[in-house]
Design a protein around this motif. Structure first.
Motif, short mmCIF file in Angstrom:
data_model
loop_
_atom_site.label_atom_id
_atom_site.label_comp_id
_atom_site.label_asym_id
_atom_site.label_seq_id
_atom_site.Cartn_x
_atom_site.Cartn_y
_atom_site.Cartn_z
N VAL A 143 23.52 18.85 -1.84
CA VAL A 143 23.04 18.12 -3.02
C VAL A 143 21.91 17.17 -2.68
CG1 VAL A 143 23.70 16.26 -4.61
CG2 VAL A 143 25.14 18.27 -4.41
N ASP A 166 15.70 19.70 -12.64
CA ASP A 166 16.72 19.46 -13.67
C ASP A 166 17.89 18.65 -13.10
OD1 ASP A 166 15.36 20.69 -15.69
OD2 ASP A 166 16.55 22.52 -15.70
N ALA A 167 18.32 19.02 -11.90
CA ALA A 167 19.45 18.31 -11.29
C ALA A 167 19.07 16.86 -10.98
CB ALA A 167 19.91 19.03 -10.03
N ASN A 211 29.67 17.21 -0.71
CA ASN A 211 30.54 17.52 0.43
C ASN A 211 30.16 16.68 1.64
OD1 ASN A 211 30.20 21.02 -0.42
ND2 ASN A 211 31.54 19.48 -1.31
N GLU A 255 32.87 27.93 -5.48
CA GLU A 255 31.64 27.99 -4.69
C GLU A 255 30.59 28.76 -5.47
OE1 GLU A 255 32.99 28.77 -0.19
OE2 GLU A 255 34.10 29.92 -1.68
N LEU A 301 23.71 31.07 -4.57
CA LEU A 301 22.48 31.02 -5.37
C LEU A 301 21.56 32.20 -5.13
CD1 LEU A 301 21.79 27.18 -5.17
CD2 LEU A 301 22.42 28.49 -7.19
N VAL A 337 34.55 21.57 -5.63
CA VAL A 337 33.35 22.39 -5.82
C VAL A 337 32.39 22.13 -4.67
CG1 VAL A 337 33.57 22.37 -8.33
CG2 VAL A 337 32.18 20.62 -7.21
N ASP A 338 31.67 23.16 -4.28
CA ASP A 338 30.68 22.96 -3.20
C ASP A 338 29.39 22.38 -3.79
OD1 ASP A 338 29.51 25.16 -4.40
OD2 ASP A 338 29.33 26.32 -2.55
N ASP A 339 28.48 22.02 -2.89
CA ASP A 339 27.26 21.34 -3.34
C ASP A 339 26.37 22.23 -4.20
OD1 ASP A 339 28.12 19.15 -1.91
OD2 ASP A 339 26.18 18.78 -0.98
N ALA A 340 26.33 23.51 -3.92
CA ALA A 340 25.51 24.41 -4.74
C ALA A 340 26.03 24.39 -6.18
CB ALA A 340 25.54 25.83 -4.19
N LEU A 357 27.65 21.82 -7.59
CA LEU A 357 27.28 20.51 -8.16
C LEU A 357 25.84 20.54 -8.69
CD1 LEU A 357 28.70 18.01 -5.50
CD2 LEU A 357 29.50 18.28 -7.86
N LEU A 358 24.97 21.14 -7.91
CA LEU A 358 23.55 21.25 -8.29
C LEU A 358 23.42 22.01 -9.61
CD1 LEU A 358 20.80 20.57 -6.89
CD2 LEU A 358 20.79 22.94 -6.10
N CYS A 359 24.15 23.11 -9.73
CA CYS A 359 24.09 23.92 -10.95
C CYS A 359 24.68 23.19 -12.14
CB CYS A 359 24.83 25.25 -10.75
SG CYS A 359 24.00 26.34 -9.59
N ASP A 370 24.70 19.94 -12.61
CA ASP A 370 23.71 18.94 -13.02
C ASP A 370 22.55 19.58 -13.78
OD1 ASP A 370 25.09 16.79 -12.05
OD2 ASP A 370 23.86 16.51 -10.26
N ALA A 371 22.07 20.71 -13.27
CA ALA A 371 20.94 21.38 -13.92
C ALA A 371 21.36 21.88 -15.31
CB ALA A 371 20.43 22.52 -13.06
#
Lengths: 232, 232
Positions: A151, A178-179, A195, B4, B7, B169-172, B174-176, B178-179
């Motif tokens: 992140v 966007d994030a 994480n 998870e 991307l 949740v993994d960081d990928a 979290l990014l999604c 937020d976006a």
């Protein structure tokens, strides 16, 4: 100015014409934030190395060396990975060797770029201005964590891209913008969910993380020159 | 329930224990949206194949086949890739062969999962409910575009993850999330900025894209059963 974002080192090979682009290496927690701080505190250069054993060789030649493994400063080393360890009175005029894993790997992978820039929130606007000055296409290269997306590096990519206001951005960059937009008013809270935060916080480095989220407290920019990072 | 997000297909190998997880394959523009529509319109199954030549073999055995290359329906095929081609009166009770590139590759890569689910905005809540019912860890597998990250698949991953409300949740992911949060009130506008939109819009498929952004107009879910996708 075209902007591409690499969300994991595994995806870096998708980038073409790297030799004509400026690559920003991003390892917010904590390598590139620490390197930015070391240079700001007056060091002549930071020499990033992957292995503790290589740092050890430099140490035996009289260099100051930093690095940690498993959250502890490596025995015999002068510093750990915390930016707070690198005080002005100790680092000024010195070349500092820093052993990191994710960040150093990316610097090596990108070393054939037109220029490699070290990114951090600490000097966000300085990095953006430097990229504008270079006037090359930009690659925002997130170090991630063991090749996984993270992140904090992704949000930083979004922060840079948003400020560059280019029309030519790839989808990974759009995702990061966007994030970042959703998180920019409280970066620390956004990072808290990550994480990596959970890994580091358990090692008592919450103060480091809060520092690495501070934005625009440093005006200088580190760039790679052969094997060392110096001020641009 | 652990979530998870992958991307890009290049990152799928980072996922461990796939055989114990539900994998949602996501190729919003347009493969997984079209597959969802075909099943909703009454087809018995969709058989996804990578190569037009394999579809051609099915065609010679009497199957209805769909696919396009370079924006045109493949000569002799019954349908292109547009969801609007697969009308109820034609597909009901039939097995439809569909040739796609990105989406089919991901379905093959994930075929050892506990279950492979086909994701689309069209049946978003149905997919979320199905994942809850399965009660396994979830992998949101974005097909992307030629191994590059894309906006539309990532936003869908965020949409699913946000609704699952997991803490793990993994960081990928979290990014999604937020976006998606930043874009959810106008998905179509978000997709308009994407690289893929620009590729497809130039081929006159804006109507398809608008359709693929429609949310919760279908209640059923497609899942992989050996080599074909059927309703769960």
């Amino acid at each position: 100015m075209q902007i591409e974002t690499v969300l994991s080192p595994t995806l870096f090979s998708q980038i073409s014409d790297v030799e004509h682009k400026t690559v920003v290496v991003i390892d917010i927690l904590r390598a590139t934030s620490t390197i930015t701080t070391i240079l700001h505190n007056g060091a002549d250069a930071v020499i990033p190395v992957r292995e503790a054993s290589i740092a050890q060789e430099y140490k035996s030649k009289g260099y100051l060396v930093g690095g940690e493994r498993g959250g502890e400063t490596i025995p015999g080393f002068d510093f750990g990975n915390s930016p707070f360890h690198y005080k002005k009175e100790i680092v000024t005029g010195k070349e500092i060797v820093l052993t990191t894993t994710n960040g150093t790997k990316c610097i090596e992978m990108a070393s054939h770029a037109h220029q490699v820039v070290v990114g951090s929130f600490l000097n966000l606007v300085a990095v953006v201005n430097h990229l504008r000055y270079m006037d090359k296409d930009v690659v925002l290269f997130c170090a991630g964590w063991k090749n996984r997306v993270n992140v904090e590096d992704s949000l930083y990519a979004g922060a840079v891209a948003q400020r560059l206001k280019s029309e030519e951005v790839d989808d990974a960059t759009l995702l990061c913008i966007d994030a970042y937009d959703a998180s920019k008013d409280n970066l620390f809270a956004a990072l808290k969910k990550s994480n990596h935060f959970q890994r580091l916080a358990s090692k008592g480095v919450t103060k480091d993380i809060a520092y690495c989220c501070e934005t625009d407290i440093i005006n200088s920019v580190g760039v790679l020159s052969t094997d060392r990072i110096i001020l641009a």
